[in-house]
Design a protein around this motif. Structure first.
Motif, PDB file in Angstrom:
ATOM      1  N   MET A  96       0.821  -1.210   0.000  1.00  0.00           N
ATOM      2  CA  MET A  96       0.000   0.000   0.000  1.00  0.00           C
ATOM      3  C   MET A  96       0.856   1.261   0.000  1.00  0.00           C
ATOM      4  O   MET A  96       0.416   2.303  -0.475  1.00  0.00           O
ATOM      5  CB  MET A  96      -0.941  -0.001   1.190  1.00  0.00           C
ATOM      6  CG  MET A  96      -1.981  -1.077   1.091  1.00  0.00           C
ATOM      7  SD  MET A  96      -3.050  -1.034   2.528  1.00  0.00           S
ATOM      8  CE  MET A  96      -4.225  -2.290   2.068  1.00  0.00           C
ATOM      9  N   ILE A  97       2.041   1.152   0.587  1.00  0.00           N
ATOM     10  CA  ILE A  97       2.985   2.271   0.569  1.00  0.00           C
ATOM     11  C   ILE A  97       4.350   1.747   0.162  1.00  0.00           C
ATOM     12  O   ILE A  97       4.610   0.541   0.195  1.00  0.00           O
ATOM     13  CB  ILE A  97       3.095   2.994   1.941  1.00  0.00           C
ATOM     14  CG1 ILE A  97       3.610   2.038   3.025  1.00  0.00           C
ATOM     15  CG2 ILE A  97       1.784   3.638   2.328  1.00  0.00           C
ATOM     16  CD1 ILE A  97       3.961   2.716   4.344  1.00  0.00           C
ATOM     17  N   SER A  98       5.211   2.672  -0.228  1.00  0.00           N
ATOM     18  CA  SER A  98       6.608   2.338  -0.506  1.00  0.00           C
ATOM     19  C   SER A  98       7.478   3.332   0.246  1.00  0.00           C
ATOM     20  O   SER A  98       7.017   4.399   0.656  1.00  0.00           O
ATOM     21  CB  SER A  98       6.893   2.414  -2.011  1.00  0.00           C
ATOM     22  OG  SER A  98       6.764   3.745  -2.469  1.00  0.00           O
ATOM     23  N   ASN A  99       8.725   2.961   0.433  1.00  0.00           N
ATOM     24  CA  ASN A  99       9.696   3.838   1.060  1.00  0.00           C
ATOM     25  C   ASN A  99      10.896   3.876   0.130  1.00  0.00           C
ATOM     26  O   ASN A  99      11.794   3.046   0.227  1.00  0.00           O
ATOM     27  CB  ASN A  99      10.084   3.327   2.444  1.00  0.00           C
ATOM     28  CG  ASN A  99      11.099   4.218   3.135  1.00  0.00           C
ATOM     29  OD1 ASN A  99      11.559   5.211   2.576  1.00  0.00           O
ATOM     30  ND2 ASN A  99      11.458   3.851   4.354  1.00  0.00           N
ATOM     31  N   LYS A 100      10.863   4.817  -0.796  1.00  0.00           N
ATOM     32  CA  LYS A 100      11.944   4.955  -1.760  1.00  0.00           C
ATOM     33  C   LYS A 100      12.618   6.298  -1.543  1.00  0.00           C
ATOM     34  O   LYS A 100      11.942   7.320  -1.445  1.00  0.00           O
ATOM     35  CB  LYS A 100      11.418   4.854  -3.195  1.00  0.00           C
ATOM     36  CG  LYS A 100      10.924   3.469  -3.529  1.00  0.00           C
ATOM     37  CD  LYS A 100      10.456   3.367  -4.963  1.00  0.00           C
ATOM     38  CE  LYS A 100       9.920   1.959  -5.191  1.00  0.00           C
ATOM     39  NZ  LYS A 100       9.087   1.852  -6.359  1.00  0.00           N
ATOM     40  N   GLY A 101      13.925   6.257  -1.488  1.00  0.00           N
ATOM     41  CA  GLY A 101      14.669   7.493  -1.281  1.00  0.00           C
ATOM     42  C   GLY A 101      14.347   8.143   0.045  1.00  0.00           C
ATOM     43  O   GLY A 101      14.427   9.365   0.163  1.00  0.00           O
ATOM     44  N   GLY A 102      13.947   7.350   1.035  1.00  0.00           N
ATOM     45  CA  GLY A 102      13.638   7.890   2.349  1.00  0.00           C
ATOM     46  C   GLY A 102      12.326   8.649   2.420  1.00  0.00           C
ATOM     47  O   GLY A 102      12.099   9.421   3.345  1.00  0.00           O
ATOM     48  N   GLU A 103      11.433   8.415   1.445  1.00  0.00           N
ATOM     49  CA  GLU A 103      10.123   9.067   1.433  1.00  0.00           C
ATOM     50  C   GLU A 103       9.021   8.019   1.350  1.00  0.00           C
ATOM     51  O   GLU A 103       9.121   7.066   0.589  1.00  0.00           O
ATOM     52  CB  GLU A 103       9.998  10.002   0.225  1.00  0.00           C
ATOM     53  CG  GLU A 103      10.973  11.143   0.230  1.00  0.00           C
ATOM     54  CD  GLU A 103      10.864  12.015  -1.010  1.00  0.00           C
ATOM     55  OE1 GLU A 103      11.323  13.165  -0.926  1.00  0.00           O
ATOM     56  OE2 GLU A 103      10.332  11.560  -2.044  1.00  0.00           O
ATOM     57  N   TYR A 104       7.976   8.223   2.135  1.00  0.00           N
ATOM     58  CA  TYR A 104       6.811   7.353   2.077  1.00  0.00           C
ATOM     59  C   TYR A 104       5.869   7.860   0.994  1.00  0.00           C
ATOM     60  O   TYR A 104       5.539   9.040   0.942  1.00  0.00           O
ATOM     61  CB  TYR A 104       6.069   7.311   3.414  1.00  0.00           C
ATOM     62  CG  TYR A 104       6.880   6.690   4.519  1.00  0.00           C
ATOM     63  CD1 TYR A 104       7.254   5.351   4.455  1.00  0.00           C
ATOM     64  CD2 TYR A 104       7.273   7.431   5.624  1.00  0.00           C
ATOM     65  CE1 TYR A 104       8.000   4.779   5.466  1.00  0.00           C
ATOM     66  CE2 TYR A 104       8.014   6.857   6.645  1.00  0.00           C
ATOM     67  CZ  TYR A 104       8.370   5.527   6.555  1.00  0.00           C
ATOM     68  OH  TYR A 104       9.114   4.956   7.550  1.00  0.00           O
ATOM     69  N   ARG A 105       5.446   6.947   0.140  1.00  0.00           N
ATOM     70  CA  ARG A 105       4.502   7.274  -0.933  1.00  0.00           C
ATOM     71  C   ARG A 105       3.474   6.149  -1.041  1.00  0.00           C
ATOM     72  O   ARG A 105       3.760   5.010  -0.705  1.00  0.00           O
ATOM     73  CB  ARG A 105       5.226   7.416  -2.267  1.00  0.00           C
ATOM     74  CG  ARG A 105       6.211   8.570  -2.296  1.00  0.00           C
ATOM     75  CD  ARG A 105       6.862   8.681  -3.665  1.00  0.00           C
ATOM     76  NE  ARG A 105       7.754   9.811  -3.734  1.00  0.00           N
ATOM     77  CZ  ARG A 105       7.394  11.044  -4.046  1.00  0.00           C
ATOM     78  NH1 ARG A 105       6.138  11.307  -4.327  1.00  0.00           N
ATOM     79  NH2 ARG A 105       8.273  12.024  -4.083  1.00  0.00           N
ATOM     80  N   LEU A 106       2.290   6.496  -1.545  1.00  0.00           N
ATOM     81  CA  LEU A 106       1.296   5.465  -1.827  1.00  0.00           C
ATOM     82  C   LEU A 106       1.835   4.595  -2.954  1.00  0.00           C
ATOM     83  O   LEU A 106       2.543   5.074  -3.836  1.00  0.00           O
ATOM     84  CB  LEU A 106      -0.029   6.099  -2.238  1.00  0.00           C
ATOM     85  CG  LEU A 106      -0.718   6.955  -1.190  1.00  0.00           C
ATOM     86  CD1 LEU A 106      -2.006   7.535  -1.759  1.00  0.00           C
ATOM     87  CD2 LEU A 106      -1.003   6.177   0.078  1.00  0.00           C
ATOM     88  N   SER A 107       1.466   3.325  -2.924  1.00  0.00           N
ATOM     89  CA  SER A 107       1.946   2.387  -3.935  1.00  0.00           C
ATOM     90  C   SER A 107       0.771   1.649  -4.559  1.00  0.00           C
ATOM     91  O   SER A 107      -0.207   1.340  -3.883  1.00  0.00           O
ATOM     92  CB  SER A 107       2.902   1.381  -3.281  1.00  0.00           C
ATOM     93  OG  SER A 107       3.225   0.346  -4.182  1.00  0.00           O
ATOM     94  N   GLY A 108       0.894   1.345  -5.828  1.00  0.00           N
ATOM     95  CA  GLY A 108      -0.129   0.573  -6.524  1.00  0.00           C
ATOM     96  C   GLY A 108       0.118  -0.924  -6.474  1.00  0.00           C
ATOM     97  O   GLY A 108      -0.665  -1.701  -7.024  1.00  0.00           O
ATOM     98  N   GLN A 109       1.172  -1.350  -5.784  1.00  0.00           N
ATOM     99  CA  GLN A 109       1.513  -2.766  -5.749  1.00  0.00           C
ATOM    100  C   GLN A 109       0.400  -3.611  -5.133  1.00  0.00           C
ATOM    101  O   GLN A 109       0.140  -4.725  -5.564  1.00  0.00           O
ATOM    102  CB  GLN A 109       2.830  -2.982  -4.993  1.00  0.00           C
ATOM    103  CG  GLN A 109       3.409  -4.360  -5.192  1.00  0.00           C
ATOM    104  CD  GLN A 109       3.634  -4.678  -6.663  1.00  0.00           C
ATOM    105  OE1 GLN A 109       4.198  -3.871  -7.406  1.00  0.00           O
ATOM    106  NE2 GLN A 109       3.202  -5.837  -7.091  1.00  0.00           N
TER     107      GLN A 109
END
Length: 133
Positions: A96-109
């Motif tokens: 539901m979320i990702s942590n890329k580059g030290g930022e939390y974002r919503l994810s479509g996975q």
């Protein structure tokens, strides 16, 4: 000793209900009902929903939540560190979320995984035409 924030985030258990009356889209609060399928405790479900809404709003405003803001998140969510990371890891594991580059974002996975399961069941097991799904 393993540190909670570094715990593996490979999978998450979600409750699936076959009753048409239990569909999330039939709920008055679909977001909350989705969280209740992910988290056993009501308080954790409410915090999970609040966290996702925070991630969504900050992402929409072009200022994603940074992983190093964890102390402010603990305060805002009124939660302990271990509980926060356990909740976050479930959301990461569910896709539901990702942590890329030290930022939390919503994810479509999460959506992609659910669609993949539904398509497989529909076509491979039920032998139905994928266009009728």
């Amino acid at each position: 000793m393993s540190i909670v924030k570094n715990a593996p985030r490979t999978s998450t258990t979600i409750v699936v209900r076959s009753d048409a009356n239990a569909r999330i889209t039939h709920s008055r609060d679909p977001y909350y009902n989705l969280m209740r399928r992910l988290f056993q405790e009501e308080a954790t479900a409410m915090r999970g929903q609040k966290f996702l809404i925070m991630v969504e709003e900050r992402q929409r405003n072009g200022d994603p939540i940074k992983a190093n803001e964890w102390e402010q998140l603990l305060e805002e969510l009124d939660i302990g560190r271990a509980s926060f990371y356990a909740m976050r890891n479930k959301l990461l594991g569910a896709g539901m979320i990702s942590n890329k580059g030290g930022e939390y974002r919503l994810s479509g996975q999460f959506s992609k995984d659910m669609l993949d399961m539904a398509r497989w069941w529909w076509t491979a097991v039920l032998n139905e035409n994928p266009e009728n799904l």
